[in-house]
Design an enzyme around this catalytic site. Sequence first.
Site, PDB file in Angstrom:
ATOM      1  N   ASP A  16       0.853  -1.203   0.000  1.00 15.09           N
ATOM      2  CA  ASP A  16       0.000   0.000   0.000  1.00 15.09           C
ATOM      3  C   ASP A  16       0.888   1.253   0.000  1.00 15.09           C
ATOM      4  O   ASP A  16       0.588   2.264  -0.653  1.00 15.09           O
ATOM      5  CB  ASP A  16      -0.915  -0.003   1.241  1.00 15.09           C
ATOM      6  CG  ASP A  16      -2.250   0.659   0.990  1.00 15.09           C
ATOM      7  OD1 ASP A  16      -2.239   1.756   0.406  1.00 15.09           O
ATOM      8  OD2 ASP A  16      -3.304   0.116   1.369  1.00 15.09           O
ATOM      9  N   HIS A  19       1.963   3.108  -3.237  1.00 14.69           N
ATOM     10  CA  HIS A  19       1.172   4.204  -3.830  1.00 14.69           C
ATOM     11  C   HIS A  19       1.765   5.556  -3.433  1.00 14.69           C
ATOM     12  O   HIS A  19       1.845   6.478  -4.233  1.00 14.69           O
ATOM     13  CB  HIS A  19      -0.268   4.174  -3.299  1.00 14.69           C
ATOM     14  CG  HIS A  19      -1.107   3.043  -3.793  1.00 14.69           C
ATOM     15  ND1 HIS A  19      -1.429   2.863  -5.124  1.00 14.69           N
ATOM     16  CD2 HIS A  19      -1.737   2.043  -3.132  1.00 14.69           C
ATOM     17  CE1 HIS A  19      -2.209   1.800  -5.247  1.00 14.69           C
ATOM     18  NE2 HIS A  19      -2.408   1.281  -4.053  1.00 14.69           N
ATOM     19  N   HIS A 196      -8.934  -3.569   7.062  1.00 12.82           N
ATOM     20  CA  HIS A 196      -7.868  -2.730   6.484  1.00 12.82           C
ATOM     21  C   HIS A 196      -8.379  -1.300   6.443  1.00 12.82           C
ATOM     22  O   HIS A 196      -9.399  -1.026   5.803  1.00 12.82           O
ATOM     23  CB  HIS A 196      -7.562  -3.256   5.076  1.00 12.82           C
ATOM     24  CG  HIS A 196      -6.648  -2.433   4.232  1.00 12.82           C
ATOM     25  ND1 HIS A 196      -5.321  -2.764   4.012  1.00 12.82           N
ATOM     26  CD2 HIS A 196      -6.857  -1.309   3.511  1.00 12.82           C
ATOM     27  CE1 HIS A 196      -4.768  -1.885   3.191  1.00 12.82           C
ATOM     28  NE2 HIS A 196      -5.682  -0.983   2.870  1.00 12.82           N
ATOM     29  N   HIS A 198      -7.901   3.106   6.171  1.00 16.10           N
ATOM     30  CA  HIS A 198      -7.112   4.268   5.706  1.00 16.10           C
ATOM     31  C   HIS A 198      -7.451   5.446   6.611  1.00 16.10           C
ATOM     32  O   HIS A 198      -8.584   5.575   7.091  1.00 16.10           O
ATOM     33  CB  HIS A 198      -7.404   4.589   4.228  1.00 16.10           C
ATOM     34  CG  HIS A 198      -6.612   3.704   3.315  1.00 16.10           C
ATOM     35  ND1 HIS A 198      -5.349   4.035   2.875  1.00 16.10           N
ATOM     36  CD2 HIS A 198      -6.880   2.488   2.791  1.00 16.10           C
ATOM     37  CE1 HIS A 198      -4.875   3.063   2.114  1.00 16.10           C
ATOM     38  NE2 HIS A 198      -5.795   2.090   2.040  1.00 16.10           N
ATOM     39  N   TYR A 287     -11.404   6.248  -3.519  1.00 19.16           N
ATOM     40  CA  TYR A 287     -10.284   5.299  -3.433  1.00 19.16           C
ATOM     41  C   TYR A 287      -8.983   6.050  -3.126  1.00 19.16           C
ATOM     42  O   TYR A 287      -8.577   6.935  -3.890  1.00 19.16           O
ATOM     43  CB  TYR A 287     -10.221   4.680  -4.818  1.00 19.16           C
ATOM     44  CG  TYR A 287      -9.540   3.372  -5.003  1.00 19.16           C
ATOM     45  CD1 TYR A 287      -9.748   2.309  -4.141  1.00 19.16           C
ATOM     46  CD2 TYR A 287      -8.706   3.188  -6.103  1.00 19.16           C
ATOM     47  CE1 TYR A 287      -9.134   1.100  -4.369  1.00 19.16           C
ATOM     48  CE2 TYR A 287      -8.096   1.978  -6.345  1.00 19.16           C
ATOM     49  CZ  TYR A 287      -8.310   0.944  -5.461  1.00 19.16           C
ATOM     50  OH  TYR A 287      -7.703  -0.254  -5.695  1.00 19.16           O
TER      51      TYR A 287
HETATM   52  C1  LIG Z   1      -5.239  -1.993  -4.691  1.00 16.87           C
HETATM   53  C2  LIG Z   1      -5.663  -1.228  -3.472  1.00 16.87           C
HETATM   54  O1  LIG Z   1      -4.724  -0.253  -3.179  1.00 16.87           O
HETATM   55  C3  LIG Z   1      -5.949  -2.174  -2.337  1.00 16.87           C
HETATM   56  C4  LIG Z   1      -6.078  -1.464  -1.050  1.00 16.87           C
HETATM   57  O2  LIG Z   1      -5.147  -1.426  -0.248  1.00 16.87           O
HETATM   58  C5  LIG Z   1      -7.310  -0.738  -0.738  1.00 16.87           C
HETATM   59  O3  LIG Z   1      -8.300  -0.864  -1.480  1.00 16.87           O
HETATM   60  O4  LIG Z   1      -7.287   0.000   0.258  1.00 16.87           O
HETATM   61 MN   LIG Z   2      -5.282   0.241   1.113  1.00  9.75          MN
END
Ligand SMILES: C[C@H](O)CC(=O)C(=O)O
Ligand SMILES: [Mn+2]
Length: 341
Positions: A16, A19, A196, A198, A287
Amino acid sequence: MNVKRDVVITEVALRDGSHAIAHQYTVDQVLRVAKALGEANVPYIEVSHGDGLGGSSLQYGLSHTHEMELIEAAVSVSGNSKIAVLVIPGIGTIKEIKEAANLGVKMARVATHVTEADVSAQHLAVAKNLGLETVGFLMMSHMAPVDTLVNQASLMESYGADTVYIVDSAGALLPHQVAERVRALRHSLSVNVGFHAHNNLSLAMANTLAAIQEGAQRIDGSIRCLGAGAGNTQTEVLVAVLEHMGIVTGIDLYKMMDTAEDIIAPLLKVPQEITRDNLVLGYAGVYSSFLLHAQRASKRFGVDSRDILIELGKHKVVGGQEDMIVDVAAELAQVQAAARI
Ligand SMILES: C[C@H](O)CC(=O)C(=O)O
Ligand SMILES: [Mn+2]
Protein backbone atom coordinates in the site's frame (compact mmCIF):
# COMPACT_ATOMS: atom_id res chain seq x y z
CA MET A 1 10.14 -16.50 17.73
CA ASN A 2 6.96 -18.56 18.15
CA VAL A 3 4.30 -16.68 20.05
CA LYS A 4 0.55 -17.04 20.26
CA ARG A 5 -0.87 -13.87 18.74
CA ASP A 6 -4.36 -12.61 19.65
CA VAL A 7 -4.45 -10.43 16.54
CA VAL A 8 -2.39 -11.17 13.44
CA ILE A 9 -1.02 -8.09 11.71
CA THR A 10 -0.10 -7.79 8.06
CA GLU A 11 2.33 -4.95 7.41
CA VAL A 12 1.43 -3.26 4.12
CA ALA A 13 4.00 -0.45 3.77
CA LEU A 14 5.81 -2.39 1.02
CA ARG A 15 2.57 -2.68 -0.99
CA ASP A 16 0.00 0.00 0.00
CA GLY A 17 2.94 2.32 0.78
CA SER A 18 4.06 1.90 -2.79
CA HIS A 19 1.17 4.20 -3.83
CA ALA A 20 2.58 6.95 -1.59
CA ILE A 21 6.00 6.84 -3.29
CA ALA A 22 4.61 6.38 -6.83
CA HIS A 23 5.77 2.72 -6.90
CA GLN A 24 9.47 3.67 -6.75
CA TYR A 25 10.75 1.06 -4.27
CA THR A 26 14.26 -0.22 -4.93
CA VAL A 27 15.67 -3.63 -4.03
CA ASP A 28 17.94 -2.01 -1.46
CA GLN A 29 15.03 -0.29 0.28
CA VAL A 30 12.95 -3.46 0.34
CA LEU A 31 15.89 -5.45 1.73
CA ARG A 32 16.32 -3.00 4.59
CA VAL A 33 12.62 -2.71 5.41
CA ALA A 34 11.79 -6.43 5.15
CA LYS A 35 14.83 -7.42 7.25
CA ALA A 36 13.89 -4.96 9.99
CA LEU A 37 10.22 -6.06 9.96
CA GLY A 38 11.35 -9.68 10.16
CA GLU A 39 13.55 -8.86 13.17
CA ALA A 40 10.55 -7.16 14.79
CA ASN A 41 8.63 -10.45 14.40
CA VAL A 42 5.90 -9.04 12.13
CA PRO A 43 3.92 -12.13 11.02
CA TYR A 44 3.12 -11.07 7.44
CA ILE A 45 4.75 -8.51 5.16
CA GLU A 46 2.95 -7.67 1.93
CA VAL A 47 5.10 -6.83 -1.09
CA SER A 48 3.72 -5.94 -4.53
CA HIS A 49 3.03 -2.96 -6.77
CA GLY A 50 0.53 -0.70 -4.96
CA ASP A 51 -2.25 -2.01 -7.21
CA GLY A 52 -1.09 -5.55 -6.71
CA LEU A 53 0.76 -8.00 -8.95
CA GLY A 54 0.92 -6.81 -12.55
CA GLY A 55 0.04 -3.26 -11.54
CA SER A 56 3.08 -1.65 -13.15
CA SER A 57 1.56 0.14 -16.16
CA LEU A 58 0.82 3.61 -17.53
CA GLN A 59 -2.71 3.34 -16.10
CA TYR A 60 -1.64 2.58 -12.51
CA GLY A 61 1.93 3.89 -12.48
CA LEU A 62 5.16 2.27 -13.61
CA SER A 63 7.27 0.57 -10.95
CA HIS A 64 10.91 1.54 -10.53
CA THR A 65 11.83 -2.13 -10.02
CA HIS A 66 9.98 -5.23 -11.17
CA GLU A 67 7.89 -6.47 -8.24
CA MET A 68 9.20 -10.05 -8.55
CA GLU A 69 12.70 -8.71 -7.80
CA LEU A 70 11.29 -6.91 -4.76
CA ILE A 71 9.43 -10.03 -3.61
CA GLU A 72 12.55 -12.17 -4.03
CA ALA A 73 14.56 -9.64 -2.02
CA ALA A 74 11.96 -9.56 0.77
CA VAL A 75 11.77 -13.37 0.98
CA SER A 76 15.58 -13.58 1.27
CA VAL A 77 15.81 -11.45 4.44
CA SER A 78 12.47 -11.69 6.21
CA GLY A 79 13.37 -14.60 8.51
CA ASN A 80 10.27 -16.04 10.19
CA SER A 81 7.96 -13.40 8.70
CA LYS A 82 5.89 -14.61 5.78
CA ILE A 83 5.72 -12.62 2.57
CA ALA A 84 2.26 -11.91 1.15
CA VAL A 85 1.17 -10.53 -2.20
CA LEU A 86 -1.97 -8.73 -3.31
CA VAL A 87 -3.62 -9.44 -6.64
CA ILE A 88 -6.60 -7.81 -8.33
CA PRO A 89 -7.99 -10.27 -10.90
CA GLY A 90 -7.64 -8.73 -14.32
CA ILE A 91 -4.63 -6.63 -13.34
CA GLY A 92 -2.69 -9.60 -11.96
CA THR A 93 -3.04 -13.03 -13.47
CA ILE A 94 -2.66 -16.65 -12.41
CA LYS A 95 0.80 -16.61 -13.99
CA GLU A 96 1.97 -13.95 -11.54
CA ILE A 97 0.50 -15.78 -8.54
CA LYS A 98 2.46 -18.88 -9.57
CA GLU A 99 5.63 -16.86 -10.06
CA ALA A 100 5.25 -15.30 -6.61
CA ALA A 101 4.60 -18.70 -5.01
CA ASN A 102 7.77 -20.04 -6.65
CA LEU A 103 9.71 -17.21 -5.07
CA GLY A 104 8.54 -18.27 -1.59
CA VAL A 105 5.44 -16.16 -1.02
CA LYS A 106 3.12 -17.74 1.57
CA MET A 107 -0.11 -15.75 1.35
CA ALA A 108 -2.15 -14.40 -1.59
CA ARG A 109 -4.74 -11.68 -1.01
CA VAL A 110 -7.24 -11.49 -3.84
CA ALA A 111 -8.86 -8.06 -4.02
CA THR A 112 -12.09 -7.12 -5.75
CA HIS A 113 -14.53 -4.24 -5.60
CA VAL A 114 -17.00 -4.91 -2.77
CA THR A 115 -19.77 -6.00 -5.15
CA GLU A 116 -17.57 -8.13 -7.44
CA ALA A 117 -16.40 -11.03 -5.29
CA ASP A 118 -17.31 -13.46 -8.07
CA VAL A 119 -14.22 -12.49 -10.06
CA SER A 120 -11.99 -13.78 -7.22
CA ALA A 121 -13.03 -17.45 -7.55
CA GLN A 122 -10.34 -18.59 -9.96
CA HIS A 123 -7.48 -16.69 -8.33
CA LEU A 124 -8.41 -17.92 -4.85
CA ALA A 125 -8.64 -21.51 -6.10
CA VAL A 126 -5.25 -21.35 -7.81
CA ALA A 127 -3.61 -19.81 -4.75
CA LYS A 128 -5.12 -22.49 -2.53
CA ASN A 129 -3.92 -25.27 -4.87
CA LEU A 130 -0.44 -23.82 -4.69
CA GLY A 131 -0.60 -24.27 -0.90
CA LEU A 132 -0.83 -20.55 -0.15
CA GLU A 133 -2.89 -19.06 2.63
CA THR A 134 -5.74 -17.21 0.97
CA VAL A 135 -7.45 -13.92 1.71
CA GLY A 136 -10.44 -12.29 0.03
CA PHE A 137 -10.13 -8.50 0.14
CA LEU A 138 -13.37 -6.56 -0.39
CA MET A 139 -12.31 -3.07 -1.45
CA MET A 140 -14.37 0.12 -1.05
CA SER A 141 -16.50 -1.63 1.57
CA HIS A 142 -18.21 1.65 2.49
CA MET A 143 -20.05 1.56 -0.87
CA ALA A 144 -22.18 -1.52 -0.11
CA PRO A 145 -24.93 -2.08 2.45
CA VAL A 146 -24.13 -4.61 5.15
CA ASP A 147 -26.23 -7.43 3.64
CA THR A 148 -24.44 -7.09 0.30
CA LEU A 149 -21.09 -7.18 2.07
CA VAL A 150 -22.14 -10.37 3.86
CA ASN A 151 -23.21 -12.00 0.57
CA GLN A 152 -19.97 -11.06 -1.15
CA ALA A 153 -17.85 -12.21 1.79
CA SER A 154 -19.73 -15.54 1.82
CA LEU A 155 -18.89 -15.98 -1.85
CA MET A 156 -15.19 -15.49 -1.09
CA GLU A 157 -15.46 -18.00 1.76
CA SER A 158 -17.07 -20.48 -0.63
CA TYR A 159 -14.16 -20.00 -3.08
CA GLY A 160 -11.68 -21.02 -0.38
CA ALA A 161 -10.65 -17.78 1.32
CA ASP A 162 -9.18 -18.47 4.77
CA THR A 163 -9.89 -14.88 5.77
CA VAL A 164 -12.17 -12.21 4.33
CA TYR A 165 -11.23 -8.56 4.80
CA ILE A 166 -13.44 -5.50 5.03
CA VAL A 167 -11.34 -2.91 3.23
CA ASP A 168 -11.99 0.75 3.88
CA SER A 169 -10.12 1.86 0.76
CA ALA A 170 -11.38 5.44 0.96
CA GLY A 171 -10.98 5.82 4.70
CA ALA A 172 -14.65 6.80 4.71
CA LEU A 173 -16.13 4.44 7.30
CA LEU A 174 -17.01 5.56 10.83
CA PRO A 175 -16.34 3.34 13.87
CA HIS A 176 -19.97 2.25 14.34
CA GLN A 177 -20.14 1.30 10.63
CA VAL A 178 -16.98 -0.80 10.96
CA ALA A 179 -18.37 -2.46 14.10
CA GLU A 180 -21.64 -3.40 12.41
CA ARG A 181 -19.84 -4.78 9.35
CA VAL A 182 -17.40 -6.90 11.36
CA ARG A 183 -20.24 -8.13 13.60
CA ALA A 184 -22.27 -9.19 10.56
CA LEU A 185 -19.35 -11.07 8.99
CA ARG A 186 -18.38 -12.73 12.27
CA HIS A 187 -21.99 -13.88 12.57
CA SER A 188 -22.21 -15.27 9.02
CA LEU A 189 -18.73 -16.61 8.20
CA SER A 190 -16.76 -19.50 9.63
CA VAL A 191 -13.42 -18.10 8.44
CA ASN A 192 -11.38 -15.24 9.91
CA VAL A 193 -12.49 -11.66 9.45
CA GLY A 194 -9.93 -8.96 8.69
CA PHE A 195 -9.96 -5.18 8.54
CA HIS A 196 -7.87 -2.73 6.48
CA ALA A 197 -8.18 0.98 7.29
CA HIS A 198 -7.11 4.27 5.71
CA ASN A 199 -6.58 7.31 7.89
CA ASN A 200 -8.11 10.04 5.70
CA LEU A 201 -10.66 11.03 8.37
CA SER A 202 -8.19 10.34 11.20
CA LEU A 203 -10.24 7.25 12.10
CA ALA A 204 -7.89 4.41 11.15
CA MET A 205 -6.99 3.60 14.77
CA ALA A 206 -10.54 4.04 16.11
CA ASN A 207 -11.94 1.92 13.28
CA THR A 208 -9.30 -0.76 13.80
CA LEU A 209 -10.07 -0.96 17.51
CA ALA A 210 -13.80 -1.17 16.72
CA ALA A 211 -13.02 -4.06 14.35
CA ILE A 212 -10.90 -5.87 16.95
CA GLN A 213 -13.54 -5.37 19.64
CA GLU A 214 -16.08 -7.05 17.32
CA GLY A 215 -13.76 -10.00 16.84
CA ALA A 216 -11.65 -9.23 13.74
CA GLN A 217 -8.62 -11.51 13.97
CA ARG A 218 -6.58 -10.11 11.06
CA ILE A 219 -5.58 -6.44 10.86
CA ASP A 220 -3.50 -4.42 8.41
CA GLY A 221 -1.11 -1.71 9.45
CA SER A 222 1.50 0.41 7.75
CA ILE A 223 4.60 1.47 9.57
CA ARG A 224 4.90 5.27 9.85
CA CYS A 225 1.48 5.31 8.10
CA LEU A 226 3.16 4.56 4.76
CA GLY A 227 0.11 3.87 2.60
CA ALA A 228 -2.15 5.49 0.02
CA GLY A 229 -3.84 8.78 0.96
CA ALA A 230 -3.14 9.52 4.62
CA GLY A 231 -1.88 5.96 4.99
CA ASN A 232 -3.22 3.06 7.03
CA THR A 233 -3.40 2.31 10.74
CA GLN A 234 0.11 3.12 11.95
CA THR A 235 1.52 -0.30 12.85
CA GLU A 236 3.91 0.67 15.62
CA VAL A 237 1.22 2.79 17.30
CA LEU A 238 -1.28 -0.05 17.01
CA VAL A 239 1.20 -2.46 18.60
CA ALA A 240 1.63 -0.05 21.55
CA VAL A 241 -2.12 0.49 21.96
CA LEU A 242 -2.91 -3.23 21.79
CA GLU A 243 -0.18 -3.94 24.32
CA HIS A 244 -1.97 -1.57 26.74
CA MET A 245 -5.21 -3.43 26.05
CA GLY A 246 -3.58 -6.76 26.86
CA ILE A 247 -3.92 -7.93 23.24
CA VAL A 248 -0.85 -9.83 22.06
CA THR A 249 0.49 -9.07 18.57
CA GLY A 250 3.87 -10.73 19.11
CA ILE A 251 5.57 -7.73 17.48
CA ASP A 252 8.56 -6.04 19.12
CA LEU A 253 7.51 -2.45 19.82
CA TYR A 254 10.99 -0.91 20.17
CA LYS A 255 12.21 -2.56 16.95
CA MET A 256 9.14 -1.23 15.10
CA MET A 257 9.68 2.27 16.48
CA ASP A 258 13.34 2.19 15.42
CA THR A 259 12.45 0.89 11.96
CA ALA A 260 9.85 3.65 11.53
CA GLU A 261 12.29 6.35 12.60
CA ASP A 262 15.55 5.16 11.05
CA ILE A 263 14.47 3.32 7.89
CA ILE A 264 10.97 4.42 6.86
CA ALA A 265 11.00 8.15 7.68
CA PRO A 266 14.01 8.83 5.40
CA LEU A 267 12.11 7.19 2.49
CA LEU A 268 9.31 9.74 2.67
CA LYS A 269 9.59 12.87 0.53
CA VAL A 270 6.83 14.41 2.66
CA PRO A 271 5.48 13.10 5.96
CA GLN A 272 2.24 11.10 5.86
CA GLU A 273 -0.27 13.69 6.99
CA ILE A 274 -3.98 14.35 6.65
CA THR A 275 -3.59 17.04 4.01
CA ARG A 276 -6.65 18.73 2.50
CA ASP A 277 -6.60 16.27 -0.42
CA ASN A 278 -6.37 13.25 1.89
CA LEU A 279 -9.23 14.60 3.97
CA VAL A 280 -11.35 14.97 0.82
CA LEU A 281 -10.65 11.32 -0.11
CA GLY A 282 -12.33 10.22 3.12
CA TYR A 283 -15.01 12.90 2.99
CA ALA A 284 -16.03 12.11 -0.59
CA GLY A 285 -15.48 8.34 -0.31
CA VAL A 286 -12.82 8.12 -3.03
CA TYR A 287 -10.28 5.30 -3.43
CA SER A 288 -7.13 6.45 -1.60
CA SER A 289 -4.80 5.39 -4.40
CA PHE A 290 -6.42 8.00 -6.68
CA LEU A 291 -4.60 10.75 -4.76
CA LEU A 292 -1.44 11.18 -6.84
CA HIS A 293 -3.38 10.68 -10.10
CA ALA A 294 -5.84 13.44 -9.12
CA GLN A 295 -3.00 15.75 -8.12
CA ARG A 296 -1.33 15.22 -11.50
CA ALA A 297 -4.63 15.89 -13.30
CA SER A 298 -5.09 19.01 -11.19
CA LYS A 299 -1.75 20.41 -12.42
CA ARG A 300 -2.42 19.38 -16.01
CA PHE A 301 -5.90 20.91 -16.28
CA GLY A 302 -5.59 23.76 -13.76
CA VAL A 303 -8.48 22.47 -11.64
CA ASP A 304 -8.49 22.26 -7.81
CA SER A 305 -7.69 18.64 -6.90
CA ARG A 306 -10.46 18.77 -4.27
CA ASP A 307 -13.03 19.52 -7.00
CA ILE A 308 -11.76 16.54 -8.98
CA LEU A 309 -12.00 14.22 -5.96
CA ILE A 310 -15.47 15.43 -4.98
CA GLU A 311 -16.66 14.87 -8.55
CA LEU A 312 -15.13 11.37 -8.60
CA GLY A 313 -17.00 10.63 -5.36
CA LYS A 314 -20.28 11.76 -6.97
CA HIS A 315 -19.58 9.48 -9.96
CA LYS A 316 -18.99 6.58 -7.50
CA VAL A 317 -15.81 5.74 -9.36
CA VAL A 318 -14.04 2.56 -8.20
CA GLY A 319 -10.55 1.07 -8.40
CA GLY A 320 -9.60 0.30 -11.99
CA GLN A 321 -11.27 3.46 -13.30
CA GLU A 322 -8.15 5.62 -13.01
CA ASP A 323 -8.73 6.84 -16.59
CA MET A 324 -11.89 8.58 -15.32
CA ILE A 325 -9.73 10.95 -13.27
CA VAL A 326 -8.42 12.60 -16.43
CA ASP A 327 -11.93 12.67 -17.98
CA VAL A 328 -13.41 14.30 -14.89
CA ALA A 329 -10.58 16.87 -14.66
CA ALA A 330 -10.92 17.76 -18.36
CA GLU A 331 -14.69 18.17 -18.01
CA LEU A 332 -14.35 20.34 -14.92
CA ALA A 333 -11.76 22.53 -16.69
CA GLN A 334 -14.24 23.08 -19.54
CA VAL A 335 -17.16 23.83 -17.23
CA GLN A 336 -15.10 26.20 -15.10
CA ALA A 337 -13.68 27.99 -18.18
CA ALA A 338 -17.21 28.42 -19.60
CA ALA A 339 -18.40 29.84 -16.27
CA ARG A 340 -15.63 32.46 -16.42
CA ILE A 341 -16.67 33.78 -19.91
C1 LIG B 1 -5.24 -1.99 -4.69
C2 LIG B 1 -5.66 -1.23 -3.47
O1 LIG B 1 -4.72 -0.25 -3.18
C3 LIG B 1 -5.95 -2.17 -2.34
C4 LIG B 1 -6.08 -1.46 -1.05
O2 LIG B 1 -5.15 -1.43 -0.25
C5 LIG B 1 -7.31 -0.74 -0.74
O3 LIG B 1 -8.30 -0.86 -1.48
O4 LIG B 1 -7.29 0.00 0.26
MN1 LIG C 1 -5.28 0.24 1.11
